[in-house]
Design a protein around this motif. Structure first.
Motif, PDB file in Angstrom:
ATOM      1  N   LEU A  46      74.513  47.556  47.997  1.00  0.00           N
ATOM      2  CA  LEU A  46      73.744  47.842  49.203  1.00  0.00           C
ATOM      3  C   LEU A  46      72.412  47.094  49.194  1.00  0.00           C
ATOM      4  N   VAL A  47      71.685  47.178  48.087  1.00  0.00           N
ATOM      5  CA  VAL A  47      70.399  46.492  47.993  1.00  0.00           C
ATOM      6  C   VAL A  47      70.596  44.985  48.102  1.00  0.00           C
ATOM      7  N   ARG A  48      71.645  44.468  47.467  1.00  0.00           N
ATOM      8  CA  ARG A  48      71.932  43.033  47.557  1.00  0.00           C
ATOM      9  C   ARG A  48      72.181  42.633  49.014  1.00  0.00           C
ATOM     10  N   LEU A  79      57.213  52.778  34.343  1.00  0.00           N
ATOM     11  CA  LEU A  79      58.613  52.379  34.229  1.00  0.00           C
ATOM     12  C   LEU A  79      58.973  51.369  35.315  1.00  0.00           C
ATOM     13  N   VAL A  80      58.550  51.646  36.540  1.00  0.00           N
ATOM     14  CA  VAL A  80      58.840  50.749  37.660  1.00  0.00           C
ATOM     15  C   VAL A  80      58.173  49.394  37.454  1.00  0.00           C
ATOM     16  N   VAL A  81      56.914  49.406  37.093  1.00  0.00           N
ATOM     17  CA  VAL A  81      56.175  48.157  36.925  1.00  0.00           C
ATOM     18  C   VAL A  81      56.761  47.328  35.784  1.00  0.00           C
ATOM     19  N   ALA A  82      57.116  47.975  34.673  1.00  0.00           N
ATOM     20  CA  ALA A  82      57.672  47.246  33.530  1.00  0.00           C
ATOM     21  C   ALA A  82      58.986  46.560  33.879  1.00  0.00           C
ATOM     22  N   ALA A  83      59.714  47.122  34.839  1.00  0.00           N
ATOM     23  CA  ALA A  83      60.986  46.531  35.241  1.00  0.00           C
ATOM     24  C   ALA A  83      60.835  45.462  36.314  1.00  0.00           C
ATOM     25  N   GLY A  84      59.612  45.214  36.744  1.00  0.00           N
ATOM     26  CA  GLY A  84      59.382  44.215  37.787  1.00  0.00           C
ATOM     27  C   GLY A  84      59.319  44.780  39.186  1.00  0.00           C
ATOM     28  N   GLY A  85      59.251  46.107  39.324  1.00  0.00           N
ATOM     29  CA  GLY A  85      59.137  46.721  40.644  1.00  0.00           C
ATOM     30  C   GLY A  85      57.798  46.427  41.287  1.00  0.00           C
ATOM     31  N   THR A  86      57.778  46.433  42.608  1.00  0.00           N
ATOM     32  CA  THR A  86      56.557  46.072  43.334  1.00  0.00           C
ATOM     33  C   THR A  86      56.057  47.179  44.248  1.00  0.00           C
ATOM     34  N   CYS A  87      56.615  48.404  44.158  1.00  0.00           N
ATOM     35  CA  CYS A  87      56.125  49.494  45.002  1.00  0.00           C
ATOM     36  C   CYS A  87      56.598  50.815  44.435  1.00  0.00           C
ATOM     37  N   VAL A  88      55.760  51.840  44.586  1.00  0.00           N
ATOM     38  CA  VAL A  88      56.159  53.203  44.245  1.00  0.00           C
ATOM     39  C   VAL A  88      55.908  54.090  45.456  1.00  0.00           C
ATOM     40  N   MET A  89      56.690  55.128  45.552  1.00  0.00           N
ATOM     41  CA  MET A  89      56.565  56.073  46.663  1.00  0.00           C
ATOM     42  C   MET A  89      56.242  57.455  46.124  1.00  0.00           C
ATOM     43  N   VAL A  90      55.381  58.168  46.852  1.00  0.00           N
ATOM     44  CA  VAL A  90      55.087  59.553  46.485  1.00  0.00           C
ATOM     45  C   VAL A  90      55.135  60.430  47.729  1.00  0.00           C
ATOM     46  N   ASN A  91      55.617  61.643  47.535  1.00  0.00           N
ATOM     47  CA  ASN A  91      55.535  62.676  48.559  1.00  0.00           C
ATOM     48  C   ASN A  91      54.136  63.280  48.480  1.00  0.00           C
ATOM     49  N   LEU A  92      53.255  62.840  49.364  1.00  0.00           N
ATOM     50  CA  LEU A  92      51.834  63.167  49.243  1.00  0.00           C
ATOM     51  C   LEU A  92      51.579  64.662  49.193  1.00  0.00           C
ATOM     52  N   ASN A  93      52.210  65.395  50.084  1.00  0.00           N
ATOM     53  CA  ASN A  93      51.936  66.817  50.184  1.00  0.00           C
ATOM     54  C   ASN A  93      52.496  67.585  48.994  1.00  0.00           C
ATOM     55  N   ALA A  94      53.584  67.076  48.417  1.00  0.00           N
ATOM     56  CA  ALA A  94      54.208  67.772  47.287  1.00  0.00           C
ATOM     57  C   ALA A  94      53.416  67.581  46.003  1.00  0.00           C
ATOM     58  N   ARG A 146      61.724  38.271  47.652  1.00  0.00           N
ATOM     59  CA  ARG A 146      62.062  39.515  46.960  1.00  0.00           C
ATOM     60  C   ARG A 146      61.655  40.692  47.845  1.00  0.00           C
ATOM     61  N   PRO A 147      62.618  41.424  48.369  1.00  0.00           N
ATOM     62  CA  PRO A 147      62.242  42.599  49.161  1.00  0.00           C
ATOM     63  C   PRO A 147      61.441  43.588  48.317  1.00  0.00           C
ATOM     64  N   MET A 148      60.602  44.344  48.963  1.00  0.00           N
ATOM     65  CA  MET A 148      59.877  45.422  48.285  1.00  0.00           C
ATOM     66  C   MET A 148      60.766  46.659  48.278  1.00  0.00           C
ATOM     67  N   TYR A 149      60.920  47.255  47.113  1.00  0.00           N
ATOM     68  CA  TYR A 149      61.675  48.503  46.994  1.00  0.00           C
ATOM     69  C   TYR A 149      60.708  49.586  46.525  1.00  0.00           C
ATOM     70  N   ALA A 150      60.624  50.672  47.285  1.00  0.00           N
ATOM     71  CA  ALA A 150      59.735  51.780  46.935  1.00  0.00           C
ATOM     72  C   ALA A 150      60.527  52.843  46.192  1.00  0.00           C
ATOM     73  N   ALA A 152      69.644  43.919  41.306  1.00  0.00           N
ATOM     74  CA  ALA A 152      70.037  43.430  42.623  1.00  0.00           C
ATOM     75  C   ALA A 152      68.915  42.627  43.268  1.00  0.00           C
ATOM     76  N   LEU A 153      67.678  43.086  43.138  1.00  0.00           N
ATOM     77  CA  LEU A 153      66.531  42.363  43.702  1.00  0.00           C
ATOM     78  C   LEU A 153      66.358  40.999  43.032  1.00  0.00           C
ATOM     79  N   ASP A 154      66.587  40.954  41.722  1.00  0.00           N
ATOM     80  CA  ASP A 154      66.508  39.672  41.012  1.00  0.00           C
ATOM     81  C   ASP A 154      67.509  38.677  41.595  1.00  0.00           C
ATOM     82  N   GLU A 155      68.709  39.151  41.868  1.00  0.00           N
ATOM     83  CA  GLU A 155      69.730  38.268  42.431  1.00  0.00           C
ATOM     84  C   GLU A 155      69.320  37.778  43.817  1.00  0.00           C
ATOM     85  N   VAL A 156      68.803  38.688  44.636  1.00  0.00           N
ATOM     86  CA  VAL A 156      68.354  38.292  45.974  1.00  0.00           C
ATOM     87  C   VAL A 156      67.266  37.230  45.879  1.00  0.00           C
ATOM     88  N   GLU A 157      66.332  37.427  44.976  1.00  0.00           N
ATOM     89  CA  GLU A 157      65.236  36.460  44.833  1.00  0.00           C
ATOM     90  C   GLU A 157      65.757  35.106  44.362  1.00  0.00           C
TER      91      GLU A 157
END
Length: 415
Positions: free
Chosen positions: A167-169, A234-249, A214-218, A203-208
């Motif tokens: 799907l990501v690909r 963990l995300v940053v070490a793997a090459g991720g470029t975005c994190v998401m948080v549920n602000l209110n939670a 490279r799409p941003m994945y949160a 999958a993102l590596d392949e797309v790039e």
């Protein structure tokens, strides 16, 4: 006068307006239900809240909150109250109980909603502004102009890590700018975060490699604060470029802690904020909440969506987008996010009501539910935005992906 944080409330009462407003100002600063010896004139001069304005308006509700005092007709006003910075310091943790704390319990109030907030200037010095916002996000995804288009992985939960790869690909190869986890899918058993990160980044590596982009994945890293920081790493070490948080939670002070730690954009989701914002008679409105979220450091902030499946009206969405785009304390830029039943057909109304393409538009079903597949879904929305920008009705565009979307999802919104 001491430096103030100014809160604007919509106050409803069965009592004289001045009596209700005085109770709010007193309860949230120096006063209580009886006079006490320590509340001297000198102390009040330094620390008492200041009523800056009362403008009567039609009541927004017809039934009072439970336990409200008085037997008169409901009256309402927009009320501006200034709270001395000396009472809270430049601290979100200290500010929230003052501007949105026990005042909701007061029997003098038959309705009470925080609708706007003007933080004292010292907050701008105490908190780090969002580091990426619009320009930084555009740079990371390689989309210097035009609307940013993305989607949410669906089904929300239940997929296994390997299910994410095709799907990501496909989405990445179709030109998606942004993909994200659903708010209900964080470090969950079917796809633990570490395994999901490994599968998605492959999958993102392949797309790039194949496209040069490279799409941003949160990745949804929402968790207890210490775990949330580890999830970010963990995300940053793997090459991720975005994190998401549920602000209110996770809580806005925890978001501010994450901002001080973060190396990538923070995608702010508003899951649960409807409990604060939805009812006209109580809570915190989205215009006020977005300022608190930006102070905490959110780079992206959900604003609802036009023609939404949720409760928000188009006017409320337009007001929230405008508020998120307005400077806060001279800065604190943030990227507005549109979601909830978005698809190709909502492009014209979105552009018309916001007047900008500095937006991140997320379409879950509008992409993944396209009859010709997710890639066609992404393409159809890009085609719709290009047509809207050119002032061309969507029904007149010669593009098979868009035509199929219009046929499948409904009649296009006339511009």
């Amino acid at each position: 006068m001491a430096e103030l944080t100014v809160a604007t409330y919509r106050v409803v009462t069965r009592l004289p307006l001045e009596q209700a407003v005085s109770a709010i100002a007193g309860e949230q600063s120096t006063g209580t239900f009886v006079s006490v010896a320590g509340e001297t004139d000198e102390l009040r001069a330094r620390h008492a809240a200041v009523v800056l304005g009362i403008t009567e308006i039609p009541p927004p509700i017809t039934e009072p909150l439970p336990g409200a005092r008085g037997d008169g007709p409901l009256r309402a006003a927009l009320v501006r109250i200034g709270f001395p910075l000396d009472n809270t310091g430049p601290s979100l943790t200290n500010l929230l109980p003052v501007v949105a704390g026990n005042l909701y319990e007061l029997r003098e109030a038959a309705g009470l909603k925080l609708v706007d907030l003007e933080p004292a200037a010292a907050f701008g010095e105490a908190y780090l502004p969002p580091a990426y916002a619009v320009e930084g996000t555009r740079r990371l995804v390689g989309r210097p102009e035009g609307v940013l288009i993305g989607t949410i992985v669906k089904p929300n939960v239940g997929l296994r890590p390997a299910d994410y790869v095709p799907l990501v690909r496909e989405l990445g190869l179709a030109g998606a700018d942004f993909i994200k986890d659903d708010e209900v899918n964080a470090d969950c058993p079917p796809a633990p975060l570490a395994q999901r990160v490994e599968a998605v980044t492959a999958a993102l590596d392949e797309v790039e490699r194949r496209t040069g982009r490279r799409p941003m994945y949160a990745f949804n890293i929402s968790d207890e604060p210490d775990r949330m920081l580890r999830n970010h790493d963990l995300v940053v070490a793997a090459g991720g470029t975005c994190v998401m948080v549920n602000l209110n939670a996770v809580g806005l002070p925890a978001v501010a802690m994450l901002r001080r730690h973060a190396e990538v954009p923070i995608h702010g989701h508003l899951a649960g904020v409807g409990a604060l914002a939805r009812h006209p008679g109580i809570g915190i409105g989205l215009v006020a909440y977005q300022k608190l979220a930006r102070l905490a450091g959110a780079d992206h902030l959900h604003c609802g969506g036009f023609h939404s499946k949720f409760y928000v009206t188009d006017d409320e969405v337009a007001d929230t987008v405008a508020a998120v785009r307005a400077p806060l304390l001279g800065g604190f830029a943030c990227l507005p996010v549109l979601s909830s039943a978005q698809w190709a057909g909502t492009a014209p109304v979105t552009l018309d009501r916001t007047g900008t393409d500095d937006l991140l538009v997320l379409a879950g079903g509008g992409v993944l539910g396209h009859p010709d597949g997710p890639a066609a879904g992404i393409t159809s929305i890009r085609q719709a935005w290009q047509a809207a920008a050119a002032g061309v009705p969507l029904s007149e565009v010669d593009a098979p992906e868009l035509a199929r979307a219009l046929e499948h999802f409904g009649t296009a919104v006339a511009r």
